[in-house]
Design a protein around this motif. Structure first.
Motif, short mmCIF file in Angstrom:
data_model
loop_
_atom_site.label_atom_id
_atom_site.label_comp_id
_atom_site.label_asym_id
_atom_site.label_seq_id
_atom_site.Cartn_x
_atom_site.Cartn_y
_atom_site.Cartn_z
N GLN A 226 3.21 -7.84 1.15
CA GLN A 226 3.80 -8.87 2.03
C GLN A 226 3.78 -8.36 3.43
O GLN A 226 3.53 -9.24 4.37
CB GLN A 226 5.23 -9.16 1.40
CG GLN A 226 5.74 -10.36 2.31
CD GLN A 226 7.28 -10.73 1.76
OE1 GLN A 226 7.78 -10.65 0.52
NE2 GLN A 226 8.00 -11.61 2.48
N GLU A 229 0.46 -8.17 5.16
CA GLU A 229 -0.24 -9.56 5.42
C GLU A 229 0.86 -10.21 6.73
O GLU A 229 -0.01 -11.02 7.31
CB GLU A 229 0.28 -10.54 4.26
CG GLU A 229 -0.07 -11.79 4.32
CD GLU A 229 0.16 -12.82 3.15
OE1 GLU A 229 -0.49 -14.11 3.44
OE2 GLU A 229 0.47 -12.52 2.20
N SER A 234 -5.41 -6.80 6.41
CA SER A 234 -5.95 -7.20 5.05
C SER A 234 -5.25 -6.63 4.07
O SER A 234 -4.47 -5.99 4.14
CB SER A 234 -7.56 -6.79 5.16
OG SER A 234 -7.55 -5.52 5.17
N PRO A 235 -5.25 -7.23 2.95
CA PRO A 235 -4.57 -6.74 1.69
C PRO A 235 -4.96 -5.17 1.64
O PRO A 235 -6.13 -4.87 1.72
CB PRO A 235 -4.80 -7.49 0.57
CG PRO A 235 -5.58 -8.83 1.33
CD PRO A 235 -6.04 -8.50 2.40
#
Length: 324
Positions: A226, A229, A234-235
């Motif tokens: 979380q 983001e 990017s993840p």
């Protein structure tokens, strides 16, 4: 850990956690063997030959004061500009300095003067050892939550690495935001750190030794996703993961929190321990175990890398990468 703060250079105000961590890594720990857990120790795994060769050239005193939980060496480093968050005695900085070559550069930032003194002592040594005409490393005293205040330019690094340091910060979102700001577009944050399979209790988070041992400040892995983001990364992509184990030395008194005491007093190892509540006579703790178990490999499973194993609660040492 109290909320009290103390002033520091260039406007950043460090918390009592920063003060405690500086004391732990500057005064309490003098060498790797002083660690009280294996959370800050890299798990045994094969190391590529070219990295082994670079590590062999690092001065023994620098290596002796290395406290990392992984191997933070991404691919294709020749000519890159790299920043090491919480560079400590400089082991990773010096190892990477050979890999980036003379056209590259590695900067280490750390808040602990004692660690920086060790790192700076051996700049000339490693320049000569690697056969460079001039140093390609620099060390900056500062906080990983305040990179620009420490004089680091925005959008100036190709890669940021960090080895078991982000967990030591009380403001992990600010760490990620600062990292994002000094990375070039398309840059990488490649880091190894300790994460928990659930949010930690206040008792664990307020334990000075557990925080210093990289456990008390461990972030729940879902919170990492979380925060990354929210900052703009990017993840995160998982590279490797391993479970952190805890060991106790025979006839040595060790202070543990209530949750660990609960696990031990109701485990098959209970006959091997004598429990003594703080300030009281030695006796069994008599605490009821918490219901349910948590899979510490949930992180690995959720991100698509399956490994067997389960335990009650727990932390994982992971290597991850995310891009700007």
């Amino acid at each position: 850990m109290a909320e009290e703060n103390s002033a520091c250079a260039k406007g950043f105000v460090d918390s009592s956690i920063h003060v405690d961590v500086k004391d732990y890594y500057g005064k309490v720990l003098k060498k790797t063997s002083d660690l009280k857990s294996n959370a800050c120790v890299a798990p045994a795994q094969p190391i590529p030959a070219f990295i082994r060769q670079a590590l062999k050239k690092v001065h023994p005193e620098v290596t002796a004061r290395y406290y990392g939980c992984g191997l933070v060496v991404p691919e294709c480093l020749e000519g890159c500009r790299i920043l090491d968050l919480g560079s400590g005695s400089g082991r990773d900085v010096y190892m990477l300095s050979e890999l980036v070559g003379e056209k590259g550069h590695v900067t280490g930032i750390d808040m602990t003067e004692d660690q920086l003194d060790v790192a700076r002592t051996y700049v000339d040594y490693h320049t000569k050892e690697f056969g460079f005409k001039k140093p390609n490393v620099s060390f900056v005293q500062g906080y990983i939550e305040a990179l620009t205040e420490a004089g680091l330019e925005k959008s100036s690094f190709d890669i940021i690495i960090s080895n078991c340091v982000v967990n030591l910060s009380p403001d992990k979102k600010r760490v990620l935001a600062e990292a994002y700001s000094v990375l070039k577009d398309g840059g990488e944050l490649y880091f190894s750190d300790v994460y928990s399979s659930r949010r930690l209790t206040e008792e664990i988070k307020n334990h000075k030794v557990l925080w210093g041992e990289c456990i008390g400040g461990a972030l729940w892995w879902e919170d990492l996703l979380q925060l990354a983001e929210e900052v703009g990364f990017s993840p995160p992509r998982l590279v490797t993961a391993s479970v952190i184990t805890f060991t106790f030395k025979v006839d040595e008194v060790v202070e543990v929190d209530g949750e660990v005491a609960t696990i031990l007093t109701h485990s098959r190892f209970r006959e091997d321990f004598t429990f003594q509540p703080q300030g009281g006579p030695r006796e069994s703790c008599g605490v009821k175990p918490k219901a349910g178990t948590v899979d510490p490999f949930q992180l690995v499973l959720q991100l698509g890398k399956q490994q067997p194993g389960s335990a009650t609660g727990g932390c994982c040492s992971t290597q991850s990468a995310c891009c700007k």
